[in-house]
Design a protein around this motif. Structure first.
Motif, PDB file in Angstrom:
ATOM      1  N   LEU A 144       0.837  -1.207   0.000  1.00 43.79           N
ATOM      2  CA  LEU A 144       0.000   0.000   0.000  1.00 43.79           C
ATOM      3  C   LEU A 144       0.873   1.259   0.000  1.00 43.79           C
ATOM      4  CD1 LEU A 144      -2.800  -1.033   2.531  1.00 43.79           C
ATOM      5  CD2 LEU A 144      -2.944  -0.940   0.045  1.00 43.79           C
ATOM      6  N   ARG A 145       1.962   1.215   0.740  1.00 49.60           N
ATOM      7  CA  ARG A 145       2.865   2.382   0.744  1.00 49.60           C
ATOM      8  C   ARG A 145       3.458   2.621  -0.643  1.00 49.60           C
ATOM      9  NH1 ARG A 145       4.903  -0.490   5.385  1.00 49.60           N
ATOM     10  NH2 ARG A 145       3.894   0.274   7.301  1.00 49.60           N
ATOM     11  N   GLN A 146       3.795   1.563  -1.353  1.00 47.36           N
ATOM     12  CA  GLN A 146       4.316   1.726  -2.707  1.00 47.36           C
ATOM     13  C   GLN A 146       3.255   2.332  -3.630  1.00 47.36           C
ATOM     14  OE1 GLN A 146       6.587  -1.668  -4.355  1.00 47.36           O
ATOM     15  NE2 GLN A 146       6.495  -2.575  -2.318  1.00 47.36           N
ATOM     16  N   LEU A 147       2.008   1.906  -3.464  1.00 51.23           N
ATOM     17  CA  LEU A 147       0.928   2.483  -4.283  1.00 51.23           C
ATOM     18  C   LEU A 147       0.765   3.975  -3.984  1.00 51.23           C
ATOM     19  CD1 LEU A 147      -1.695  -0.402  -4.066  1.00 51.23           C
ATOM     20  CD2 LEU A 147      -0.505   0.361  -6.129  1.00 51.23           C
ATOM     21  N   ARG A 148       0.854   4.340  -2.710  1.00 49.23           N
ATOM     22  CA  ARG A 148       0.729   5.757  -2.355  1.00 49.23           C
ATOM     23  C   ARG A 148       1.887   6.568  -2.938  1.00 49.23           C
ATOM     24  NH1 ARG A 148      -1.592   8.821  -2.431  1.00 49.23           N
ATOM     25  NH2 ARG A 148      -1.050  10.226  -0.731  1.00 49.23           N
ATOM     26  N   GLU A 149       3.090   5.979  -2.920  1.00 48.49           N
ATOM     27  CA  GLU A 149       4.236   6.690  -3.490  1.00 48.49           C
ATOM     28  C   GLU A 149       4.058   6.910  -4.986  1.00 48.49           C
ATOM     29  OE1 GLU A 149       7.545   4.299  -2.464  1.00 48.49           O
ATOM     30  OE2 GLU A 149       7.513   4.816  -0.322  1.00 48.49           O
ATOM     31  N   LEU A 150       3.306   6.021  -5.634  1.00 48.92           N
ATOM     32  CA  LEU A 150       3.028   6.188  -7.059  1.00 48.92           C
ATOM     33  C   LEU A 150       1.933   7.214  -7.322  1.00 48.92           C
ATOM     34  CD1 LEU A 150       3.116   2.437  -8.170  1.00 48.92           C
ATOM     35  CD2 LEU A 150       4.824   4.199  -8.670  1.00 48.92           C
TER      36      LEU A 150
END
Length: 766
Positions: A656-662
């Motif tokens: 989820l953190r990677q998705l937010r960073e995107l």
């Protein structure tokens, strides 16, 4: 004077005692003495010095005494399972030393070679005790029948080699020489040697796994057999003289036994697979007792004398060989029958619980149906057994299954046949002769499986769901009856578990419909039967629509348009939710890209199943969909339920953190109905909360619902999260959520789900 105290801290894993520097090691000194005795004997016999026969006897005596002492010493250090083995070898070596002492004494007194009956008796006693020792080692068969079979194998080989030896050694020897007592007694030695060597070869493991002392013992027996055969050859040809080089074979035999004591004991381990199904023997071991028989037959033909008669010794050996072969085959036949019985037991019984297994249960059920007997089947499945395995381990799970099997036996008693079908699934077969009904039996089972008040860990006793099916004309095969019991069992689970249900036509029809719907759902994505509808999300301050939630619909070719509640639960159960989620994400991104041509700030929200959240390819799926549509990642919101998030692992949170960073936005859907917790709000990189419609619906009449929505709005503001109030259907609800401070609203008041074209036409200024 050197200290005789052993360094007890220097005992190694091999079981041998390591001495500290400078300390006295009796075992090492004994080995040096034995080696020196053998070396002296070699030199003496090779040089043909005087009294060679006496020196040979003394050398063999010294080595045999050392070997006996070494066996006694190692028996004390090795595990109990090996002590009998070493103790018998110690006695064998002691008897060998006694024999050599008799020979030496006789040579000193009379100067003759002492081939007396006493010597022969001691020799045979040593052979018997040595054989008992071989059969007492851990590699030998543990059953009496197995040990008898191995002994018979050795006897067969020994008897078969007598005719061969006759042809090879004695055919040209005068028969008169063989009638002398010492010559006739000497013939026994190599025969017994070969019997013992055969027994050792039969019980030893494969070469790569053989325990080293057994290999050394085999070498010792081989050396003794060669020495005895050479001795008999020389004796038969009247060329043996005391002190001949052949005499070196006997001290070498004892030396190898003594050297075998220097090896560590084998690692004691149990191969579970081999305790259930023993490994197949190597082909040559299975054929070992029969290989020399062919040679014996040829030897019998060659042993015929010119008069046409067969020597009596050969005739006796052949008759004995035939008798032992018959006995051995009878034993093998008996073992095979016992093995067949064991395999039958393994084939039809559950190894863990001892209950009949699926195969036996199916056989009995088929027979009852074939006889048109009115039988009933109770299918029992444990509720939450997987959690027991995960929490307490598989050993506890196995113990639980055994306990449940015992309880089921006691509960059913003689009123049915209990079987374990596999895993945590059991079944009971009740035929017409039983006085109890299937329903009454199910009640007894549920009562028996409830944990007692005095049981310490109730968490290790899951409940059970039972399905009942009674044989009728609608059941063409046993599979139909089991299918109905399975249908009823799942109905019992749906009713709250720890219950039983009987299969009815309505349940059967519902199950068939469900199965057909699942089959149709598998084709829905490929045949483009799925559709998207969009429900607007309104900015409560301006009334503009800048976002919408994408909702999937299924236009079934026969049932018409189906709402998500009709098919998404089935999709989650069967794993079909994954391709459906991928399709929804892709189509929603395409629609949002079209919408943003006229409304550049528009965004779209998509629901993601918990199963998809746990997949590592979620990021690739989302980024692939946005890239294919040319959609900015910030225009996509993924809606996740609280239950899916609260069960998430660190890998899920990292995803989820990677998705937010995107740039992808994360919304927590139906907030307040799951496991709401401040701790997971800190951990999850969410951007908005969606207040569940159940709170919004009670805003007009329930002060606590109003307080809840107000608290969530304040909490979201503190966490810098956008709030969306779901299920707004009246003006009063709109006024309430607006007064509380919710920034956005969603519900029938603002618009029902529809196509993207309907959304754009209803809100042209958005």
């Amino acid at each position: 004077m050197p200290s005789l105290e052993v360094n007890r801290d220097a005992v190694g894993a091999t079981g041998a005692t390591r001495m500290s520097p400078g300390s006295f090691d009796p075992g090492r000194v004994g080995l040096f003495v034995a080696l020196a005795a053998v070396l002296v004997e070699v030199v003496w016999l090779a040089a043909r010095l005087p009294a060679a026969g006496l020196v040979a006897d003394l050398g063999a005596f010294v080595v045999a005494v050392w070997a006996s002492a070494a066996c006694v010493g190692v028996a004390r250090r090795h595990p109990p399972s090996l002590r009998r083995f070493w103790n018998f070898l110690a006695v064998t070596m002691a008897l060998s030393a006694f024999t050599r002492a008799l020979w030496a004494l006789q040579r000193v007194v009379s100067g003759e070679t002492p081939n007396t009956p006493l010597v022969g008796l001691v020799f045979i006693t040593g052979i018997v005790l040595g054989t008992v020792g071989i059969l007492s080692n851990p590699a030998a068969p543990h059953s009496t029948a197995g040990r008898v079979r191995v002994i018979l194998d050795g006897v067969i080989v020994g008897l078969a080699l007598v005719p061969i030896g006759w042809v090879v050694v004695f055919r040209d020897v005068a028969a008169a020489q063989l009638t002398e007592p010492d010559h006739a007694l000497a013939l026994v030695y190599p025969t017994f040697d070969l019997v013992q060597l055969t027994i050792l070869a039969a019980v030893a493991g494969p070469a790569r796994a053989m325990w080293r002392p057994l290999a050394m013992l085999g070498g010792s027996l081989a050396v003794r057999a060669v020495a005895d055969i050479g001795y008999v050859w020389l004796l038969a040809h009247d060329t043996y003289l005391p002190g001949h080089l052949v005499d070196l074979g006997w001290p070498l035999t004892c030396l190898l036994v003594g050297l075998a004591t220097r090896y560590p004991p084998p690692a004691e381990r149990v191969d579970v697979d081999q305790t259930i199904v023993p490994p197949a023997p190597v082909w040559w071991r299975a054929a070992l007792p029969y290989l020399p028989v062919g040679g014996a037959i040829v030897a019998v033909l060659l042993a015929h004398q010119p008069t046409g008669q067969t020597p009596p010794l050969i005739l006796v050996c052949v008759l004995g060989l035939l008798a032992v072969l018959a006995l051995r085959q009878g034993l093998v036949a008996n073992e095979n029958l016992r093995l067949v019985a064991q395999l039958r037991q393994l084939a039809y019984a559950d190894l863990l619980t001892g209950l009949p297994n699926r195969l036996m249960f199916t056989r009995r059920l088929r027979r009852a149906i074939r006889e048109e007997s009115p039988v009933s089947v109770l299918l029992l499945d444990l509720d939450g057994f997987k959690q027991v395995n995960d929490r307490f381990g598989h050993a506890t799970g196995d113990a639980l299954l055994v306990s449940i099997a015992d309880r089921m036996r006691d509960a059913v008693a003689g009123d049915g046949t209990v079987a374990r079908l596999g895993g945590d699934e059991f079944a009971v077969l009740v035929d017409a002769d039983r006085p109890v009904s299937a329903e009454r039996l199910a009640e007894r089972l549920l009562t028996a499986l409830r944990p007692a008040d005095d049981e310490e860990d109730v968490g290790t006793h899951p409940s059970a769901s039972i399905g009942i099916a009674e044989y009728g004309p609608q059941h063409a095969t046993h599979s139909d009856l089991l299918r109905d019991a399975d249908i009823a069992m799942y109905a019992a689970k749906a009713a709250g578990k720890s219950a039983y249900r009987t299969c009815t036509p309505a349940l059967r029809e519902s199950a068939v419909t469900r199965a057909e719907l699942i089959a149709d759902l598998r084709r829905a994505v490929d045949e483009k039967q799925l559709e998207l509808e969009f429900q607007p999300i309104v900015d409560l301050d301006t009334g503009l629509v800048r976002s919408a939630e994408a909702l999937v619909r299924w236009r079934h070719p026969r049932l018409g348009l189906l709402s998500p509640g009709r098919f998404l639960p089935l999709a989650e159960e069967t794993g079909l939710i994954l391709p459906i989620d991928r399709w929804v994400i892709h189509e929603a991104c395409q629609a949002a890209a079209v919408w943003r041509h006229s409304s550049p700030d528009a965004t779209v929200a998509v629901n993601i199943a918990a199963a998809h959240l746990r997949r590592p390819d979620l990021i690739a799926t989302v980024t692939g969909a946005t890239a294919a549509a040319g959609l900015a990642p910030r225009a996509l919101t993924l809606e996740l339920t609280e239950s899916a998030l609260i069960e998430g692992s660190e890998a899920v949170l990292d995803r989820l953190r990677q998705l937010r960073e995107l740039g992808i936005r994360i919304a927590i859907d139906d907030f307040g109905t799951g496991y709401s917790s401040l701790s997971y709000l800190h951990r999850i990189p969410a951007t908005e909360l969606k207040i569940d419609r159940s709170f919004v619906a009670r805003l007009d009449e329930d002060a606590r619902a109003y307080a809840t929505v107000n608290m969530v709005s304040t909490l979201a503001e503190a966490f810098d999260l956008r709030v969306v109030a779901e299920g707004v259907e009246t003006d009063r609800q709109h006024d309430a959520v607006a007064a509380i401070g919710c920034a956005h609203g969603q519900g029938y008041l603002y618009g029902r789900p529809g196509s993207l074209a309907d959304l754009r036409s209803s809100f042209p200024g958005s």
